[in-house]
Design a protein around this motif. Structure first.
Motif, PDB file in Angstrom:
ATOM      1  N   ALA A  23       0.834  -1.208   0.000  1.00 46.38           N
ATOM      2  CA  ALA A  23       0.000   0.000   0.000  1.00 46.38           C
ATOM      3  C   ALA A  23       0.865   1.253   0.000  1.00 46.38           C
ATOM      4  O   ALA A  23       0.643   2.191  -0.777  1.00 46.38           O
ATOM      5  CB  ALA A  23      -0.936   0.001   1.214  1.00 46.38           C
ATOM      6  N   THR A  24       1.870   1.300   0.872  1.00 48.18           N
ATOM      7  CA  THR A  24       2.711   2.490   0.939  1.00 48.18           C
ATOM      8  C   THR A  24       3.628   2.600  -0.278  1.00 48.18           C
ATOM      9  O   THR A  24       4.018   3.702  -0.658  1.00 48.18           O
ATOM     10  CB  THR A  24       3.535   2.489   2.241  1.00 48.18           C
ATOM     11  N   LEU A  25       3.950   1.464  -0.904  1.00 45.38           N
ATOM     12  CA  LEU A  25       4.697   1.499  -2.157  1.00 45.38           C
ATOM     13  C   LEU A  25       3.906   2.263  -3.220  1.00 45.38           C
ATOM     14  O   LEU A  25       4.448   3.116  -3.932  1.00 45.38           O
ATOM     15  CB  LEU A  25       4.991   0.080  -2.635  1.00 45.38           C
ATOM     16  N   MET A  26       2.624   1.955  -3.325  1.00 46.87           N
ATOM     17  CA  MET A  26       1.794   2.645  -4.313  1.00 46.87           C
ATOM     18  C   MET A  26       1.633   4.124  -3.971  1.00 46.87           C
ATOM     19  O   MET A  26       1.653   4.983  -4.853  1.00 46.87           O
ATOM     20  CB  MET A  26       0.415   1.976  -4.402  1.00 46.87           C
ATOM     21  N   LEU A  75      12.233  -4.492  -3.732  1.00 42.91           N
ATOM     22  CA  LEU A  75      10.952  -4.235  -4.392  1.00 42.91           C
ATOM     23  C   LEU A  75      10.063  -3.314  -3.562  1.00 42.91           C
ATOM     24  O   LEU A  75       9.569  -2.298  -4.046  1.00 42.91           O
ATOM     25  CB  LEU A  75      10.220  -5.560  -4.616  1.00 42.91           C
ATOM     26  N   ARG A  76       9.862  -3.670  -2.285  1.00 43.75           N
ATOM     27  CA  ARG A  76       8.836  -3.010  -1.470  1.00 43.75           C
ATOM     28  C   ARG A  76       9.325  -1.746  -0.789  1.00 43.75           C
ATOM     29  O   ARG A  76       8.513  -0.956  -0.307  1.00 43.75           O
ATOM     30  CB  ARG A  76       8.325  -3.989  -0.408  1.00 43.75           C
ATOM     31  N   GLY A  77      10.645  -1.551  -0.755  1.00 42.17           N
ATOM     32  CA  GLY A  77      11.184  -0.395  -0.058  1.00 42.17           C
ATOM     33  C   GLY A  77      11.461   0.803  -0.937  1.00 42.17           C
ATOM     34  O   GLY A  77      11.941   1.831  -0.444  1.00 42.17           O
ATOM     35  N   ARG A  78      11.157   0.697  -2.229  1.00 40.43           N
ATOM     36  CA  ARG A  78      11.437   1.810  -3.138  1.00 40.43           C
ATOM     37  C   ARG A  78      10.594   3.044  -2.787  1.00 40.43           C
ATOM     38  O   ARG A  78       9.500   2.943  -2.258  1.00 40.43           O
ATOM     39  CB  ARG A  78      11.156   1.390  -4.587  1.00 40.43           C
TER      40      ARG A  78
END
Length: 411
Positions: A23-26, A75-78
């Motif tokens: 969610a926060t990635l988006m 992937l998820r930390g960008r």
């Protein structure tokens, strides 16, 4: 082009694993400034210890050096900054409250009841910032009490989706993609953006509460399975979908392809393709309802035709007759489709400190705007890499105060 839609919005990320971080990635890809808050004593987000790891020597099943980073975190930390903060301490919660005073959004995916025990649930923090949109992603809802750990497979099992794939009588089929972990955050983002619009109108924030089970089951309920069962239609149909016949996946001599021909026009194209134009005048197949009743025979004829052709031959033949058809591709081929790469729906991911020789492809922002620029182009940061900058520049803490928090192992 203009800036991103969420430029100027500050998002506090109190999430771990996949559902919350996605969610926060988006939100970060849409332009929000995402500050990820991680526990300094437990290695941060659990994704940081997901094998495999990107190392200076390539991919490794184990961590070999301090600057190795898991592919999951790459992937998820960008598009996120990382600060370390122990929320189990009074000092840590005080820092969080200072961050909340500056934030537009807070996203958390603790198990239900944990934020209340920590004293950082919505009711406890809303006074610090009445405009805050506080988004929770839990297994069964924030009001569910101790409902147990809601892992993706558990939610798949409870939602019924495991009984939608496979043949009748087969054992349950787990969806290979962690679909519950990915669908709930999409609904959370929708709710967060809607709440932000409402804040702009009313000046009041609110609690956005999304459950993984509710999100997943709502998707299952989009298909009228109760009606199918009452009519005697199988809910598990394997390679084919009888109620939409001709419709399904078929084995060619060198692989698989999919065909969708639910309308009369598409079905006519199927008949021409499989060299059976006489079916156009056959009362068993001429109309859609009749094809449903005789789907087994129709799909068997298509399967026999397909078995004598390559995938390329079959796809070309169906497409030449106007029938939707496509090869079933391997995952590695799918993410390298130039169409999704050119639109940045799938993008290369990199380590923040060194080049990774292995091609690593990850999700982009699968939304294209006519004016706004969005994307996931900033690499993940090491645990706590931005702690000092955030505390100094955003909160105005002195070097002495930050040093004191570090000495006390709060950050």
């Amino acid at each position: 082009m203009t800036g991103a839609p969420l430029d100027g919005r500050l998002v506090l990320d109190l999430t771990t694993a996949l559902a919350g971080p996605y969610a926060t990635l988006m939100l970060g890809g849409l332009g929000g400034r995402v500050i990820k808050v991680e526990n300094p004593h437990r290695g941060g987000d659990s994704s940081r210890t997901n094998s495999p790891y990107a190392t200076r020597d390539g991919l490794s099943p184990v961590k070999t050096a301090a600057d190795d980073m898991s592919v999951s975190m790459l992937l998820r930390g960008r598009n996120k900054e990382s600060i370390s903060l122990d929320l189990k301490t009074e000092e840590g919660r005080a820092v969080l409250m200072d961050l909340i005073a500056h934030a537009d959004v807070l996203v958390e995916n603790y198990s239900a009841g944990v934020t209340r025990r920590l004293g950082i649930d919505y009711e406890a923090v809303r006074a610090a910032n009445p405009r805050l949109v506080y988004t929770s992603i839990t297994g069964f809802g924030s009001d569910a009490g101790d409902g147990g750990k809601a892992m993706d497979t558990i939610v798949q099992a409870l939602s019924g989706i495991m009984m939608t794939a496979g043949e009748p009588g087969d054992s349950p089929v787990r969806f290979g993609l962690p679909i519950a972990d990915l669908s709930a955050p999409l609904f959370a983002v929708i709710g967060t953006l809607a709440a932000l619009m409402e804040v702009d109108r009313s000046g009041e924030g609110q609690h956005v509460d999304v459950s993984m089970l509710g999100a997943m089951t709502s998707l299952v309920a989009c298909e009228p399975f109760d009606a199918f069962e009452s009519m005697g239609y199988p809910t598990r149909t394997g390679d084919y979908v009888p109620r939409l016949a001709p419709f399904g996946t078929f084995r060619a001599s060198d692989g698989w392809f999919a065909v969708c021909g639910p309308t009369d026009a598409f079905a006519a194209g199927v008949f021409r393709t499989i060299d059976a134009p006489e079916l156009l005048d056959d009362p068993r197949f001429a109309m859609r309802d009749a094809r449903v009743s005789n789907s087994d025979e129709l799909h068997e004829r298509m399967a026999d035709w397909a078995g004598h052709r390559t995938v390329d031959e079959a796809v070309t033949a169906f497409e030449s007759n106007g029938v939707p058809c496509a090869p079933v591709r391997a995952l590695a081929d799918a993410v390298r489709d130039p169409r999704v790469q050119s639109r940045r729906e799938v993008v290369r991911i990199q380590h923040p400190d060194f080049h990774v020789d292995t091609e690593l492809w990850g999700t982009g922002v699968p939304i294209t705007f006519s004016r706004s620029e969005v994307g996931l182009d900033r690499p993940a940061h090491a645990l706590g890499a931005d702690t000092q900058d955030v505390l100094e520049e955003l909160l105005g803490y002195s070097a002495e105060r930050i040093a004191g928090l570090a000495d006390a192992r709060v950050v």
